[in-house]
Design a protein around this motif. Sequence first.
Motif, PDB file in Angstrom:
ATOM      1  N   ASP A 104      55.617 -17.762   8.637  1.00 49.41           N
ATOM      2  CA  ASP A 104      55.279 -18.482   9.584  1.00 49.41           C
ATOM      3  C   ASP A 104      56.622 -19.139  10.162  1.00 49.41           C
ATOM      4  O   ASP A 104      57.187 -19.243   9.371  1.00 49.41           O
ATOM      5  CB  ASP A 104      54.424 -19.732   8.885  1.00 49.41           C
ATOM      6  N   LEU A 148      46.296 -21.007   6.543  1.00 40.91           N
ATOM      7  CA  LEU A 148      47.312 -20.172   6.153  1.00 40.91           C
ATOM      8  C   LEU A 148      47.882 -20.715   4.290  1.00 40.91           C
ATOM      9  O   LEU A 148      47.853 -20.110   3.116  1.00 40.91           O
ATOM     10  CB  LEU A 148      48.568 -19.883   6.237  1.00 40.91           C
ATOM     11  N   ASN A 181      51.582 -15.424  10.473  1.00 37.45           N
ATOM     12  CA  ASN A 181      51.140 -16.331  11.108  1.00 37.45           C
ATOM     13  C   ASN A 181      50.993 -16.532  12.347  1.00 37.45           C
ATOM     14  O   ASN A 181      50.035 -17.103  12.995  1.00 37.45           O
ATOM     15  CB  ASN A 181      50.923 -16.608   9.949  1.00 37.45           C
ATOM     16  N   HIS A 187      48.270 -12.288  12.260  1.00 40.92           N
ATOM     17  CA  HIS A 187      47.030 -13.007  12.601  1.00 40.92           C
ATOM     18  C   HIS A 187      47.538 -13.820  13.893  1.00 40.92           C
ATOM     19  O   HIS A 187      47.691 -14.504  13.673  1.00 40.92           O
ATOM     20  CB  HIS A 187      47.037 -13.732  11.174  1.00 40.92           C
TER      21      HIS A 187
END
Length: 382
Positions: free
Chosen positions: A10, A22, A101, A123
């Motif tokens: 991330d 997350l 992420n 994601h």
Amino acid sequence: MKRRRVLFVDHTAVMGGGELSLLDIATAYRETSQVLLFTDGPFRERLEAAGVSVKVAPAPEVALTMRASGELSALKVLPALWWMACQVAEAGRGFELVHANSQKALIASALATLMGGPPVVWHLRDILTAGHFSRLNRRIAVSLANTRTALVLVNSRATGEAFVAAGGRRKLVSLLYNGFSSDAFDHLAPEKPAEIRTELGINDAPLVGVFSRISYWKGQHVLLEALRELPEVHALFVGEALFGEVEYTSHIKALASTPELEGRVHWLGFRSDVPALMAACNIVAHTSTEPEPFGRVIVEGQLAQRPVVASATGGPAELIQDGVTGSLVPPNDPVALAKTIRELLADPSATAALAERGRTQARTNFSLETLLAALDKALQQV
Ligand code: UDP
């Protein structure tokens, strides 16, 4: 079943919805996995407190501050992104998969595959439309996803459709709704809501809560405008501006201090006790002016057994069946919002039934167990 060894990546360490999601996932994967962050902050602390191994590789500021909506921004920061890719490739050794992420995490992770980095799962938690992302940034993200990812997990059908409309390969897409633990909502001290109301000094006045970061497209101004037509109603704003937005913050603060609204608008900033604050509200409102990818706050409002009124666009329309498990209103329409709030407040027993059905649906369809089972299955197949 042994979970896969995943490097979660991330770019940010502030607590947005993607990071809260997350946090739950990485906690479940902590025996086998690690999180790589490109900046230090509260997210690192929350992950470590949950027993998750975290590596922080502070990226050049220019890559972190580039705005997704700005033209050419991705090109200007290419050297910094390449540096981030090197970090992913290096940290990725020993892991079977990289889970990206965020969009910046995707770019770094996709480029890392050119250096032998592990297969990438993106994601996707954003709606890739012009309202949120410049054409160039959409093109870069979609091209990298199409050519360098093994799977694109989307947090709603709306998110998946926007990806495909932007040129993304449908075959890569797999739907993964967010999931929530109901613990914090189920085990609230019963006196909490009354205590919060006393602190706010509002006694029995109707209270509508918005629990989003302060940002134009989250539409705090829409509720403020609706409030002009609801002279008895108070508004609670929970959340802060996570990514700048100084001008918008001063605009809505000025709006709230007009004589019609003065004393009825309560600003709490970022809070970690959202379940208790929701329980103190009569209604939870979600007022995005642009399509919301998912809208965690909606499911949380349902888990808190509060009637939720949300903009009928994007993910929210998948989370709420209008009039059954919550209420949907056209986005950016303060008159419609005021009308719905008035109706919900006018009929307490119908509104309680609506909230109860919302809660049942949230517990059934959006549990953390459901999310983890679906994620485990999806990652096993990569
Ligand atoms: N939230 C929080 N504290 C605040 C405001 C919001 O913990 O002061 C949480 C909220 O409960 C939700 C998340 O931040 O879980 C926001 O997620 P959402 O999907 O609604 O919006 P995003 O930030 O991802 O655009």
